[in-house]
Design an enzyme around this catalytic site. Structure first.
Site, PDB file in Angstrom:
ATOM      1  N   ASN A 192       0.811  -1.226   0.000  1.00 57.37           N
ATOM      2  CA  ASN A 192       0.000   0.000   0.000  1.00 57.37           C
ATOM      3  C   ASN A 192       0.846   1.280   0.000  1.00 57.37           C
ATOM      4  OD1 ASN A 192       0.742  -0.248   2.662  1.00 57.37           O
ATOM      5  ND2 ASN A 192      -1.272  -0.982   3.318  1.00 57.37           N
TER       6      ASN A 192
ATOM      7  N   ILE B 151       2.978 -10.185   1.269  1.00 54.67           N
ATOM      8  CA  ILE B 151       2.636 -11.414   1.990  1.00 54.67           C
ATOM      9  C   ILE B 151       1.662 -11.118   3.127  1.00 54.67           C
ATOM     10  CG2 ILE B 151       4.821 -12.547   1.441  1.00 54.67           C
ATOM     11  CD1 ILE B 151       5.649 -12.106   4.387  1.00 54.67           C
ATOM     12  N   ASP B 152       1.519  -9.828   3.493  1.00 59.01           N
ATOM     13  CA  ASP B 152       0.634  -9.472   4.609  1.00 59.01           C
ATOM     14  C   ASP B 152      -0.846  -9.536   4.241  1.00 59.01           C
ATOM     15  OD1 ASP B 152       2.787  -9.008   6.272  1.00 59.01           O
ATOM     16  OD2 ASP B 152       2.945  -6.900   5.710  1.00 59.01           O
TER      17      ASP B 152
ATOM     18  N   GLU C 287       3.826 -11.757  14.949  1.00 57.42           N
ATOM     19  CA  GLU C 287       4.884 -10.920  15.530  1.00 57.42           C
ATOM     20  C   GLU C 287       4.317  -9.610  16.071  1.00 57.42           C
ATOM     21  OE1 GLU C 287       7.613 -10.159  12.292  1.00 57.42           O
ATOM     22  OE2 GLU C 287       6.154  -8.950  11.210  1.00 57.42           O
TER      23      GLU C 287
ATOM     24  N   TYR D  49      12.674 -14.962   7.757  1.00 57.66           N
ATOM     25  CA  TYR D  49      12.697 -14.625   6.337  1.00 57.66           C
ATOM     26  C   TYR D  49      12.331 -15.807   5.445  1.00 57.66           C
ATOM     27  CZ  TYR D  49      14.054 -10.138   7.832  1.00 57.66           C
ATOM     28  OH  TYR D  49      14.006  -8.911   8.438  1.00 57.66           O
ATOM     29  N   LEU D  50      12.389 -17.019   5.999  1.00 58.03           N
ATOM     30  CA  LEU D  50      12.072 -18.193   5.194  1.00 58.03           C
ATOM     31  C   LEU D  50      10.660 -18.123   4.633  1.00 58.03           C
ATOM     32  CD1 LEU D  50      14.617 -19.044   6.729  1.00 58.03           C
ATOM     33  CD2 LEU D  50      13.674 -21.344   6.861  1.00 58.03           C
ATOM     34  N   GLN D  51       9.727 -17.559   5.414  1.00 54.58           N
ATOM     35  CA  GLN D  51       8.326 -17.569   4.975  1.00 54.58           C
ATOM     36  C   GLN D  51       8.072 -16.705   3.742  1.00 54.58           C
ATOM     37  OE1 GLN D  51       5.970 -15.909   8.385  1.00 54.58           O
ATOM     38  NE2 GLN D  51       7.979 -15.164   8.990  1.00 54.58           N
TER      39      GLN D  51
END
Lengths: 408, 408
Positions: free
Chosen positions: A107, A136-137, A236, A294-296
């Site tokens: 955004n 990804i959010d 998180e 960071y893997l995700q």
């Protein structure tokens, strides 16, 4: 019709952002009037630094290989341009006679596109400015979902499916922290890891609900007493009723980024702190914490085919909208069937700078789980090739009756 | 020839340990003399508790589905049986008239098999006792490699390949901690993530070499100055020249497990501490740490086909050795070609309780990397379907010459 095109990538990388890049580059080549397809290195920063590369010199094979590669092939930036920065962007676009600008991002990126488009209008420079979604959010307002989210969700679901089995083999409490500062969509994806009765995650905490450490401990205790184990998924971004981040409360200090946001990713402290609470307050010995980190968003080899296809398509559609004179806007994803989507061009103002969070009907009443409606929403996005896990069916053997009981 | 078979799984789960279980169960069914195939719940603990299930009542379809599922389908245990415990194991085996015992596990498990076999001999009870190898640590003496390691290595390589690209898009220092207390094989696997010049990991620290924080900081500084970024792979088991764990040094405290070992996995503290050192001492702002955690051994959807096949085969071979009267032993993996393997039955004494570490020629002279010989060793184990990543080739566009330079 535009002749010179510039594309850039902004914000956090995803597993499929390069699909959108390839979609733009390959689709633009189909239009005979297009003479140049440029890419900016490291997002808008590359534009203001006039650091561009010529995507017209890329082979189709390499563009396809890049498309299948996670992260952001052009490089990215965390810069959040203000009006002055956008004026600098526009200055470089104008100097190169660029008449179509595509920015792939979240955004904040759509807001940049909006301001640059305004500058172009003010200067009477013909520019088509299109925002191509990525995050990804999954937090873009007015979108069914955003490219990048399904693949990250798939990673989270597969991670928890495995962690659940691992924890079933060696029982205990397992807490894993998932990305998501304001929106819990990614953490919620852990629910899709469940298959058999008793499967975890047993508790899911999203930032849309207030997090109370005492309540968390009571939830873990109840689950552990019932199942002999407990798997917890935590965003998180969980915070208390005053909006203070739980990580700040537990640690008493935090790092802040350039925008004044508490640094949440890239550290294991939240998972560690929650685990310490469980050990100290509940007296459970085997307590383990992971932070998916960071893997995700970058793991090579975990992608949703639906996501791949859609990320490619929003890039292609962006070029078509620019070429066919539909005006400036953001290429949205709307669900029009079960499962089918359309890609309408929506006004930049409806997306720019706004944050979607999980709708109430997706979160369970007691706040520590998602609803079946969430699973219905997410399942088609993960792709038809979701991996199955299986358990033994366990027909018990009659005991031989020799137990002394003095070992265990 | 044995009639009643018992199989159990011990230690940490892996992506392919259930392949070995299916290998035993399905191969045993081929022998008409075999009347029962039992499984013990939760490893040797299930034996001493006489908690057995009848694998003869499992369908082939479900056994195959379980084989493709990570973790340990029978459940596992961290119990490390002493002689008294082994006598209890033997008592239950004898009560059920079990005449073939298979234990899938690491070097502790092979020691259990060894003692149980001795008890059987002393009691003059005909028992074939076979150890089936399994460990992501790859630390069994006399083995080319162990089932479970190739899949975990593949996960590590794919994780670093993605992290490298992510860090290339948003530059900084990235430190990821990999499992491995004494053996650095799994951390070393990160080297296979490299493809292009300048790709990370740029530094790899294994527990076979002494770790000095000052040296680490100097290495990171030099890499960062050269590449503008730095990716580091670190074994959880790194220690100083006195053998003290670095995590203990940096934190000043640690948790110990039942065996008196420092608790290394299931917490993010080592990565966080190393990142804090980099921030504080080198003044680099974007420093991120991940701990690969339980995902590296349990993630659903990351498996080496070579590992899958070999894990199945060691299970099958174990049954064949037991049925054909080869005596007790451990089913080893020997490399006999490039790439081909054999599965000799080796004496339990050569494996039991011993730990292999990385051989010197696999570690670079300066100690912060692996050698090309390591890559040659690992590459065939990952399978032919290793995922490729690609970069753009970046033909630069001539600058338009309008830079004011007042934004950046």
């Amino acid at each position: 019709m535009p002749h010179k095109i510039l594309v850039a990538q902004g914000g956090g990388p995803t597993a499929v952002i390069n699909q959108s890049l390839a979609g733009v580059a390959l689709e633009a080549r189909r239009f005979p009037g297009v003479t140049h397809v440029y890419g900016a290195r490291e997002g808008v920063r590359g534009i203001v630094n006039d650091d561009l590369i010529d995507l017209g010199q890329e082979t189709v094979a390499n563009l396809e290989a890049v498309a299948a590669t996670p992260a952001a092939a052009l490089g990215s930036t965390r810069d959040k341009p203000d009006r002055k920065y956008c004026q600098e962007i526009f200055k470089v676009l104008k100097a190169h006679a660029i008449d179509a600008f595509f920015y792939i991002g979240g955004n904040d990126s759509s807001d940049t596109v909006r301001i640059v488009a305004e500058e172009a209008k003010t200067a009477d420079h013909g520019l088509r400015a299109i925002h191509i979604p990525k995050t990804i959010d999954n937090d873009l307002v007015g979108f069914d979902h955003t490219p990048g989210y399904p693949s990250a969700a798939r990673f989270v679901a597969q991670a928890f499916a495995g962690a659940n089995l691992d924890n079933l083999a060696l029982k205990g409490v397992y807490v894993a922290v998932v990305m998501g500062r304001h929106a819990g969509f990614l953490t919620a994806a852990s629910a899709l890891a469940r298959k058999y009765p008793g499967d975890g995650p047993h508790l899911i905490y999203v930032p849309e609900r207030t997090f109370a450490v005492d309540r968390f401990l009571a939830d873990v205790k109840a689950t552990f007493e019932r199942h002999g184990r407990c798997i917890v998924a935590v965003s998180e971004g969980i915070h208390d009723d005053k909006g203070e981040a739980i990580i700040t409360k537990l640690l008493g200090k935090t790092e802040k980024d350039a925008h004044g946001n508490v640094q949440l990713s890239g550290a294991g402290a939240l998972a560690d702190s929650l685990c310490e609470q469980v050990k100290a307050k509940l007296g459970i010995s085997r307590v383990r914490g992971d932070t998916l980190g960071y893997l995700q968003r970058s793991f090579v080899g975990c992608v949703s085919k639906v996501d791949q296809r859609e990320a490619r398509e929003v890039g292609e559609k962006a070029v078509q909208y620019a070429m066919l004179g539909a005006g400036d806007g953001s290429v949205a994803i709307r669900r029009v069937g079960d499962y089918a989507v359309d890609y309408p061009l929506v006004p930049l103002e409806t997306v720019a700078g706004k944050t979607r969070v999980m709708e109430d009907h997706l979160i369970s009443a007691e706040g520590a789980d998602v609803t079946p409606a969430f699973a219905d929403y997410l399942r088609p996005l993960l792709g038809a090739d979701v991996l199955e896990v299986a358990r033994l069916r366990a027909a018990k053997v009659e005991k031989a009756g020799v137990l002394s009981g003095d070992v265990t």
